[in-house]
Design an enzyme around this catalytic site. Structure first.
Site, short mmCIF file in Angstrom:
data_model
loop_
_atom_site.label_atom_id
_atom_site.label_comp_id
_atom_site.label_asym_id
_atom_site.label_seq_id
_atom_site.Cartn_x
_atom_site.Cartn_y
_atom_site.Cartn_z
N SER A 230 41.93 43.49 44.55
CA SER A 230 41.08 44.30 46.31
C SER A 230 42.57 45.79 46.06
O SER A 230 43.36 45.35 45.41
CB SER A 230 42.95 42.79 47.54
OG SER A 230 42.03 43.73 48.68
N TYR A 243 48.96 38.57 51.29
CA TYR A 243 47.53 38.71 50.73
C TYR A 243 47.14 39.70 49.42
O TYR A 243 47.14 40.12 48.34
CB TYR A 243 46.82 39.04 51.91
CG TYR A 243 45.18 38.89 50.67
CD1 TYR A 243 44.65 38.19 50.79
CD2 TYR A 243 44.55 40.62 50.94
CE1 TYR A 243 43.25 38.66 50.22
CE2 TYR A 243 43.24 40.67 50.35
CZ TYR A 243 42.82 39.54 50.32
OH TYR A 243 41.51 40.21 49.84
#
Length: 338
Positions: A230, A243
């Site tokens: 990501s 995250y």
């Protein structure tokens, strides 16, 4: 729907999905109480960049919010995964892939393009049965075989069973795509509970580890592992502390495992997307925030899954990426953190 190939793990997936929602609920309630819309004159936003084979939706999207883990068939507008202008050329002919989180979003789009390139697909997912069935039908529509493998990737037993049943069904395993993820934002560090933190790490790190470890013994010379990282793992995100940490860990895991597996002839790479229109984010952010999802990227919109999936084909195929391992490929719409 075709009977699951991992029946003993179906109820595990349901229980874990409920645990997801228990983490989500108090944070949703807190955000609803604190959200204060500003009554400011509306301005005409700059137009989103359109540089693809077809036009893609841009903010504002309809306001919407979902309970975790999120369902693609409820998303408006529907994510675009069919890639009608993408022509297959046998880049994965005769191969077999196991894709986690393949019921929706990036995972579904990757499954479709892999099938278009000649690959059979095992569809691993948590408990989103309707979405998974739609992915299976899409793969079969491309003329390839597919099986459904519901369960929790954080469970090492499930990971082993998913891999073994893929090999039983198709006779081999050539590509593992680690894509399943848990994401829930917090606006205050003190609201990040141990349960929330643990769930994020177990899904995003333990899950990738368990799946890779189970798959390696079956992957042949020329096999491939592709992890979904990501932009948050590259640049961080103030509201996605846990995250972002796991995505940075995935990037490091990718580089390390790549060097470890060179002698086995197995390549390991990662794709690091920016904002992508999938159920992950409407099952995280509040409805007003979802309406503006991706608006802050230089392209002024979120990507659609079909714009991300070709990168996975590129990294999976020995025809196109035979000298590529240990790489992190960002697809972030021009975002540089500025």
């Amino acid at each position: 729907m075709t009977k699951s190939h991992t029946p003993e793990f179906e109820h595990t997936g349901e229980r874990v999905a409920q645990a997801y929602r228990e983490i989500q609920a108090p944070l949703d309630a807190q955000e609803a109480r604190s959200f204060d819309p500003k009554n400011e004159p509306a301005e005409s936003p700059p137009k989103a960049m359109q540089a693809g084979a077809r036009a893609y939706p841009a903010p504002p999207y309809p306001e919407q919010h979902q309970a975790k883990p999120g369902q693609e068939h409820r998303l408006n507008p529907a994510p675009m995964y069919e890639a009608p202008f993408y022509k297959g050329s046998g880049k994965l002919e005769g191969k077999v892939a196991l894709i986690t989180g393949a019921d929706s979003g990036i995972g579904r789009a990757v499954a479709v393009l892999f099938a278009r390139e000649g690959c059979d697909v095992a569809i691993a997912y948590l408990d989103e049965d309707r979405d998974a069935a739609e992915t299976k039908a899409a793969v079969e529509n491309e003329g390839r075989r597919a099986i459904l493998l519901p369960g929790d990737v954080a469970d090492a037993g499930y990971a082993r069973a998913a891999v073994e049943r893929t090999v039983e069904a198709f006779g081999r395993l050539d590509v593992l795509v680690n894509n399943a993820a848990f994401q829930e934002h917090v606006t205050a560090f003190e609201d990040l509970t141990p349960e929330h933190f643990d769930r994020t790490l177990r899904t995003n790190l333990y899950g990738y580890f368990h799946m890779a470890q189970a798959a390696v013994r079956h992957l042949p010379n020329g096999g491939s592992i592709i992890n979904t990282g990501s932009v948050t793992g590259l640049l961080g995100n103030k509201d996605l502390l846990d995250y972002s940490m796991t995505k940075g860990g995935i990037h490091a895991f990718t580089r390390s495992l790549a060097t470890h597996l060179i002698d086995k002839g197995i390549r390991v790479n990662a794709v690091a997307p920016g904002p992508v229109w999938t159920p992950l984010n409407p099952a995280d952010k509040s409805a007003p925030h979802v309406a503006q999802f991706g608006a802050k990227t230089p392209m002024r919109r979120a990507a659609q899954p079909e714009e991300i999936a070709p990168a996975y084909v590129f990294l999976a195929s020995p025809q196109t990426a035979s000298f590529i391992t240990g790489e992190i490929l960002p697809i972030i719409g021009g975002y540089s953190g500025g």
